[in-house]
Design a protein around this motif. Structure first.
Motif, PDB file in Angstrom:
ATOM      1  N   ILE A   1      -6.098  -0.345   1.747  1.00  0.00           N
ATOM      2  CA  ILE A   1      -6.874  -0.871   0.608  1.00  0.00           C
ATOM      3  C   ILE A   1      -6.217  -2.112   0.038  1.00  0.00           C
ATOM      4  CG2 ILE A   1      -7.719  -0.342  -1.705  1.00  0.00           C
ATOM      5  CD1 ILE A   1      -7.957   2.569  -0.853  1.00  0.00           C
ATOM      6  N   GLY A   2      -4.882  -2.108  -0.068  1.00  0.00           N
ATOM      7  CA  GLY A   2      -4.195  -3.241  -0.683  1.00  0.00           C
ATOM      8  C   GLY A   2      -4.333  -4.513   0.119  1.00  0.00           C
TER       9      GLY A   2
ATOM     10  N   GLY B   1      -5.732   1.634  -4.531  1.00  0.00           N
ATOM     11  CA  GLY B   1      -5.032   2.110  -3.339  1.00  0.00           C
ATOM     12  C   GLY B   1      -3.728   2.813  -3.688  1.00  0.00           C
ATOM     13  N   ASN B   2      -2.965   2.254  -4.620  1.00  0.00           N
ATOM     14  CA  ASN B   2      -1.705   2.879  -5.009  1.00  0.00           C
ATOM     15  C   ASN B   2      -1.929   4.252  -5.641  1.00  0.00           C
ATOM     16  OD1 ASN B   2      -0.324   0.631  -4.116  1.00  0.00           O
ATOM     17  ND2 ASN B   2      -0.200  -0.328  -6.137  1.00  0.00           N
ATOM     18  N   THR B   3      -2.966   4.368  -6.470  1.00  0.00           N
ATOM     19  CA  THR B   3      -3.255   5.646  -7.129  1.00  0.00           C
ATOM     20  C   THR B   3      -3.707   6.688  -6.121  1.00  0.00           C
ATOM     21  OG1 THR B   3      -3.912   4.425  -9.121  1.00  0.00           O
ATOM     22  CG2 THR B   3      -4.563   6.744  -8.974  1.00  0.00           C
ATOM     23  N   LEU B   4      -4.639   6.300  -5.251  1.00  0.00           N
ATOM     24  CA  LEU B   4      -5.121   7.249  -4.243  1.00  0.00           C
ATOM     25  C   LEU B   4      -3.994   7.674  -3.298  1.00  0.00           C
ATOM     26  CD1 LEU B   4      -8.583   5.714  -3.329  1.00  0.00           C
ATOM     27  CD2 LEU B   4      -8.135   7.727  -4.739  1.00  0.00           C
ATOM     28  N   GLU B   5      -3.112   6.763  -3.006  1.00  0.00           N
ATOM     29  CA  GLU B   5      -1.976   7.086  -2.134  1.00  0.00           C
ATOM     30  C   GLU B   5      -1.128   8.207  -2.739  1.00  0.00           C
ATOM     31  OE1 GLU B   5       1.504   4.531  -2.407  1.00  0.00           O
ATOM     32  OE2 GLU B   5       1.292   4.218  -0.241  1.00  0.00           O
TER      33      GLU B   5
ATOM     34  N   THR C   1       0.616   6.810   2.877  1.00  0.00           N
ATOM     35  CA  THR C   1       0.868   5.387   2.622  1.00  0.00           C
ATOM     36  C   THR C   1      -0.123   4.489   3.350  1.00  0.00           C
ATOM     37  OG1 THR C   1       2.522   5.496   4.387  1.00  0.00           O
ATOM     38  CG2 THR C   1       3.317   5.667   2.126  1.00  0.00           C
ATOM     39  N   THR C   2      -0.797   5.010   4.361  1.00  0.00           N
ATOM     40  CA  THR C   2      -1.817   4.194   5.038  1.00  0.00           C
ATOM     41  C   THR C   2      -2.970   3.850   4.099  1.00  0.00           C
ATOM     42  OG1 THR C   2      -2.945   6.180   5.852  1.00  0.00           O
ATOM     43  CG2 THR C   2      -1.243   5.236   7.258  1.00  0.00           C
ATOM     44  N   ILE C   3      -3.198   4.697   3.093  1.00  0.00           N
ATOM     45  CA  ILE C   3      -4.286   4.437   2.139  1.00  0.00           C
ATOM     46  C   ILE C   3      -3.988   3.177   1.346  1.00  0.00           C
ATOM     47  CG2 ILE C   3      -5.518   5.355   0.142  1.00  0.00           C
ATOM     48  CD1 ILE C   3      -4.932   8.155   1.214  1.00  0.00           C
TER      49      ILE C   3
ATOM     50  N   SER D   1       1.385  -3.771   8.295  1.00  0.00           N
ATOM     51  CA  SER D   1       2.562  -3.045   8.797  1.00  0.00           C
ATOM     52  C   SER D   1       3.728  -3.138   7.828  1.00  0.00           C
ATOM     53  CB  SER D   1       2.956  -3.568  10.176  1.00  0.00           C
ATOM     54  OG  SER D   1       3.304  -4.956  10.103  1.00  0.00           O
ATOM     55  N   THR D   2       3.966  -4.345   7.299  1.00  0.00           N
ATOM     56  CA  THR D   2       5.093  -4.470   6.363  1.00  0.00           C
ATOM     57  C   THR D   2       4.799  -3.768   5.041  1.00  0.00           C
ATOM     58  OG1 THR D   2       4.177  -6.634   5.733  1.00  0.00           O
ATOM     59  CG2 THR D   2       5.947  -6.603   7.360  1.00  0.00           C
ATOM     60  N   TRP D   3       3.532  -3.838   4.598  1.00  0.00           N
ATOM     61  CA  TRP D   3       3.144  -3.110   3.370  1.00  0.00           C
ATOM     62  C   TRP D   3       3.382  -1.603   3.576  1.00  0.00           C
ATOM     63  CZ3 TRP D   3      -0.464  -5.347  -0.597  1.00  0.00           C
ATOM     64  CH2 TRP D   3      -0.762  -4.420  -1.619  1.00  0.00           C
ATOM     65  N   TRP D   4       2.932  -1.091   4.734  1.00  0.00           N
ATOM     66  CA  TRP D   4       3.062   0.342   5.011  1.00  0.00           C
ATOM     67  C   TRP D   4       4.533   0.755   5.080  1.00  0.00           C
ATOM     68  CZ3 TRP D   4       4.833   2.692   9.704  1.00  0.00           C
ATOM     69  CH2 TRP D   4       4.652   4.070   9.757  1.00  0.00           C
ATOM     70  N   LEU D   5       5.351  -0.105   5.714  1.00  0.00           N
ATOM     71  CA  LEU D   5       6.770   0.211   5.787  1.00  0.00           C
ATOM     72  C   LEU D   5       7.412   0.228   4.402  1.00  0.00           C
ATOM     73  CD1 LEU D   5       7.914  -1.803   8.935  1.00  0.00           C
ATOM     74  CD2 LEU D   5       7.937   0.678   8.652  1.00  0.00           C
ATOM     75  N   GLY D   6       7.056  -0.739   3.568  1.00  0.00           N
ATOM     76  CA  GLY D   6       7.626  -0.781   2.222  1.00  0.00           C
ATOM     77  C   GLY D   6       7.245   0.431   1.405  1.00  0.00           C
ATOM     78  N   ASP D   7       5.959   0.822   1.465  1.00  0.00           N
ATOM     79  CA  ASP D   7       5.525   2.012   0.720  1.00  0.00           C
ATOM     80  C   ASP D   7       6.189   3.268   1.261  1.00  0.00           C
ATOM     81  OD1 ASP D   7       2.092   1.431  -0.402  1.00  0.00           O
ATOM     82  OD2 ASP D   7       3.983   0.413  -0.855  1.00  0.00           O
ATOM     83  N   GLY D   8       6.253   3.386   2.604  1.00  0.00           N
ATOM     84  CA  GLY D   8       6.889   4.562   3.189  1.00  0.00           C
ATOM     85  C   GLY D   8       8.346   4.669   2.797  1.00  0.00           C
TER      86      GLY D   8
END
Length: 977
Positions: free
Chosen positions: A132-133, A86-90, A126-128, A153-160
């Motif tokens: 996936i994560g 997921g991190n790579t595809l993102e 970042t939704t990817i 939601s928190t994962w998405w916020l952190g990545d964004g």
């Protein structure tokens, strides 16, 4: 370029290590919501920046770093593998979206790049990773599915937040041009960071007592972000934001600061939202300020280029200053100027400028690349200079090391050059040379910069033209000197009393006197009285011992009384050290004076024309711009909007007429216009001309009287062009006649000629203007106070078109305020005795006729144009008429769309990517189901050779942009498509 295994492997491992370390740092900031969920995930920004800076081939480093970071965080291998995927595809998706949709510039200097990073990278890609994560955590039983929503939601916020905070810092520091900071800038930067650290510590880390408890002190950091953006651009604002948010995360995770009072989930959400708001604000503000600074730098570059050209005597002198001005003002590292060698048909380097490593030591920065550039010579289409020379248009290469048509790529790669662009040096549609610039960074295309440099190229072309004119004057002077050496000038000697003692044959021919008549005559008798004092002063200086040659100009009087301007060069004749006479050369400078006068007149006309052209173009553009702003107002009434649209239509038509007139003059001057002659009636021509001029007549309240003979008057000619001649004369009378005046148009046969006379009661024509009235860019009363609009080419078109018909044109006036009369004489051909064109008809041609149906049936239409605005606006216009329309933006996709659903009518632009319009037309004609379709060329190319080319390619019609919507309506209504 081929990938070298060992450096590539080392780079991948280094990226994996950096990612792993950043991931561990991020995991150490995890909050009680979940071990894998942190307020900010720095590896997201690192991964995105790595793909944008190094390319997608480094993705294994991201995957390795993400896998080991998660595998060592008490997660099962499969879960760690899923998260790493997921991190790579993102990162790959975010970089692809930015490059594909925006042509992303790593410097984030454009507002659209900052918005793209926020929307495409931080919000969408970042939704990817979040999807996936979190799914991997739930599938691996690390967390229950009931927590999927909150974790996501928190994962998405952190990545964004990682994309918004970390990526801009890495991208701006890697992409921004290197520059030396002054001592003041260094002190200011240290002060800014100190203030940011202090205030952030007070707000988020609990350093000291909070002065205003319960109030949102976190927003006191915003002024520092604004300070950084204003003073240090995008790089400064990104760095400041990263520092602020780093302290904010550290303090919140440690349980202090404004976001640490609620539940861990609430604290995390509040912190992420604050970081997002601050980061987005900094990005957009930095981009806006950078755009303004870029605009200012480009203005400075324009001034510097103008100064370099103004202070240089030749292109050789101006080239290094010009290249340096552009590079230093716009942040490029090297530049080259190429000139075309017409004899060998090659383009060669004339000058190279490179930014030195040390400006004081003047150490060359690119020795091999500079040397190779000076050695290279390219044929048309080869290399960056060759392709610009061949196309006549500017070109951009984001990375020269990855370009297949850049022969200097190995040397550029060795010395670190990446981005490049080039623009043509153009004069009168001819490419004289190329300006080429290079950067150490990969740079995405900047259309505004290309347009600016194209304008500078035209400015350099005009500079070359002016210097050529100056060289012509100097060559003229050298030619006269050579004639003197060959005794082709007047050579004479005087005694000390000023009497001629000898003259050469040229003097006899000039004066009209024989040798005996000249010798013994006082030179003052051959010189007008106003020059006697000048000659006597020169003689006194010589007798006083001045041995230097004396050069001055005066006039000589011939025997027949005519005056001849000459340049006198005289020196004292010494014999045994004492003066015995004067020896001089008188050179006839009539031709030189004429050349200088013509050059001054040409410069004056050019300046007047450029001023008038700017005035005429701005006049319609001003109401169009005002109308566009007014149309955006929500309270605008429909009737007012209709008036505004009608006004915009009139102004656009005015612009089209200006461009058409300029193109007509150009084609006529180059002999590229063709007449379609046919038998005509004079009444038909007059009726069409009056119809064309009617709006102007009615608008100014003029009284038009038309007097034609009762019997038909026939001639042979081009109906469109002859109508244009009379319409131009009528419009000219309208412009220069006060409102309510009278205009008379009379025509008839006089002998073997058709004579048309147009008289008015207007301002009249001064006598001195009559001889040059039909010259290009000449206007009566052309001052700003009396300007009646137009470019001064209408009468030029009249005379040239009439002459092409074998006739003549003339103008008469009794003087200012007494009106004027224009007379057109056309021969009557014996071929005109046959059938004539009926009134209102149109000249025949090779294209099918246009019908005029108000209710056409619905057509299946294909619109192909690489300009999205042009294609979509035309499609919307046709759909409003009830037609079924599809749109394509390049040749291959248009061909595929036509094969899938054959259209009845196809509008094709000629300048298409992948496959030009002519090739696309030929391909469509080869398709069995498309041979009967109507093909219409809709293009900005409208010269006769362009029409021939489209006809040969299989087009049925050729329309020039902007096409009249009613003409398109009639075309689609025709029954012969």
């Amino acid at each position: 370029m081929p990938v070298r295994p060992f450096p590539y492997l080392a780079g991948v491992l280094a990226l994996a290590g950096v990612y792993f370390g950043a991931a561990k740092l991020g995991l150490s900031l995890a909050m009680p919501v979940a071990e894998q969920v942190t307020p900010v995930w720095p590896p997201t920004g690192i991964a995105l920046a790595a793909i944008l800076l190094l390319g997608p081939r480094v993705w294994p480093g991201i995957a390795l770093g993400a896998f080991f970071a998660n595998a060592t965080a008490n997660e099962p291998p499969l879960v760690a593998c899923g998260i790493a995927t997921g991190n790579t595809l993102e990162a790959l998706a975010g970089a692809w979206l930015l490059r594909r949709l925006l042509g992303f510039d790593n410097s984030l200097g454009r507002l659209k790049d900052a918005l793209g990073l926020v929307v495409l990278a931080a919000c969408i890609s970042t939704t990817i990773s979040a999807t996936i994560g979190v799914a991997s955590l739930c599938l691996g039983a690390v967390h229950p599915w009931s927590k999927y929503g909150s974790l996501w939601s928190t994962w998405w916020l952190g990545d964004g937040t990682g994309d918004l905070v970390v990526a801009p810092v890495l991208l701006t520091w890697a992409a921004a041009p290197r520059s030396r900071w002054s001592r003041r800038q260094v002190v200011e930067a240290i002060a800014l960071l100190a203030c940011v650290a202090t205030v952030s510590a007070v707000v988020f880390a609990g350093a000291g007592e909070r002065p205003v408890p319960g109030h949102p002190l976190e927003y006191t950091l915003f002024p520092f972000v604004i300070w950084a953006a204003l003073r240090f651009g995008q790089r400064g604002s990104a760095t400041t934001t990263c520092a602020v948010l780093g302290i904010a995360v550290w303090g919140t995770v440690g349980g202090s600061g404004p976001f640490a009072g609620g539940t861990p989930h609430d604290s995390l959400i509040l912190l992420d939202l604050y970081m997002a708001v601050l980061a987005v604000t900094a990005l957009l503000l930095g981009a806006t300020i950078t755009e303004r600074k870029v605009a200012a730098r480009r203005q400075v570059a324009g001034y510097a280029v103008a100064a370099a050209l103004a202070e240089s005597s030749s292109l050789h002198d101006a080239a290094p200053r010009l290249l340096r001005a552009v590079c230093e003002s716009l942040g490029w590292d090297a530049g080259a100027l190429w000139t075309v060698d017409r004899e060998t048909r090659l383009i060669r380097c004339a000058e190279v400028w490179c930014r030195p490593l040390d400006p004081l030591a003047r150490v060359p920065r690119l020795p091999e690349f500079e040397s190779a550039t000076r050695r290279y010579a390219f044929s048309p289409g080869v290399g960056l200079p060759g392709r610009v020379w061949a196309s006549g248009r500017a070109a951009w290469i984001p990375d020269v090391t990855a370009d297949d048509n850049f022969p200097r790529a190995p040397i550029a790669a060795k010395e670190g050059l990446r981005g490049a662009f080039a623009s043509p040096i153009v004069l009168n549609a001819e490419t004289l040379g190329v300006l080429e610039f290079f950067s150490y960074q990969i740079r995405q295309p900047d259309e505004d910069l290309l347009q600016m440099m194209t304008a500078i190229g035209s400015q350099v072309g005009l500079f070359i033209q002016r210097r050529q004119a100056d060289d012509a004057v100097r060559e003229s002077e050298e030619r006269y000197r050579e004639l003197f050496e060959n005794a082709n000038d007047i050579i004479y000697t005087l005694d000390l009393s000023g009497r001629l003692t000898s003259v050469n044959r040229r003097a006899e021919q000039t004066f009209g006197y024989t040798y005996r008549e000249c010798v013994g005559r006082n030179a003052a008798e051959l010189i007008p009285p106003e020059y006697h004092e000048r000659m006597q002063a020169a003689l006194r200086r010589k007798l006083a011992g001045d041995t230097n040659p004396t050069v001055y100009e005066l006039e000589l009087i011939r025997k027949d009384g005519h005056r001849v301007p000459v340049e006198i060069s005289s020196r004292l004749i010494l014999r045994d050290g004492r003066p015995v006479g004067i020896q001089g050369i008188a050179r006839d400078i009539t031709e030189r004076r004429h050349a200088e006068q013509e050059r001054r007149e040409a410069d004056r006309r050019k300046d007047e024309f450029l001023a008038m052209l700017a005035h005429e173009l701005r006049n319609p553009l001003a109401p169009i711009r005002n109308a566009l702003h007014l149309l955006e107002l929500p309270e605008l009434a429909p009737a007012e909007a209709k008036e505004l649209r009608a006004m915009m239509q009139r102004q656009v038509e005015h612009l089209v007429r200006l461009v058409d007139d300029l193109l007509d003059v150009s084609r006529i001057m180059r002999g590229k216009i063709e007449l379609r002659k046919e038998p005509l009636e004079l009444a038909t021509i007059v009726a069409r001309a009056v119809e064309t001029a009617r709006p102007g007549l009615d608008a100014r309240g003029h009284e038009l009287t038309v007097a034609l003979p009762p019997e038909p008057v026939r001639l042979e000619g081009d109906l469109v062009r002859l109508s244009q001649v009379l319409a131009n004369l009528l419009n000219n009378a309208v412009k220069y006649t006060e409102p309510g005046g009278r205009i008379f148009l009379g025509a008839g046969r006089e002998g073997d000629e058709v004579v048309v006379r147009i008289r008015d009661t207007g301002i009249g024509i001064p006598e001195e203007m009559l001889p040059c009235l039909f010259d290009p860019f000449i206007q009566v009363a052309a001052s700003a106070a009396r300007s009646q609009g137009g470019l001064g080419i209408g009468l030029t078109l009249v005379r040239r078109l009439v002459e092409l018909h074998g006739g003549s044109g003339s103008a008469h006036s009794e003087g200012p305020g007494k009106g004027s009369e224009f007379v057109v004489r056309l021969p009557i051909s014996s071929l005109a005795s046959g059938g004539c064109k009926p009134p209102g008809g149109v000249p025949g041609g090779s294209h099918p006729p246009l019908a005029n149906s108000d209710n056409p049936k619905s057509r299946k239409v294909l619109v192909v144009d690489d300009s999205e605005d042009a294609a979509l606006s035309l499609a919307k216009l046709l759909r409003q008429r009830g037609h079924e329309v599809r749109v394509a933006h390049d040749g291959p996709s248009a061909l595929e769309a036509a094969r899938g659903d054959p259209p009845e009518v196809a509008f094709l632009d000629l300048g298409l990517p992948g496959m030009d319009g002519c090739e696309l037309a030929r391909r469509l004609r080869q398709e069995a189901g498309l041979r009967g379709a109507m093909l219409v060329a809709l293009t900005g190319w409208g010269q006769e050779e362009d029409r021939k080319r489209t006809l040969e390619a299989g087009f049925d019609h050729h329309l020039t942009k902007p096409a009249d919507p009613e003409a398109l309506h009639r075309l689609l209504s025709s029954e012969s498509e």
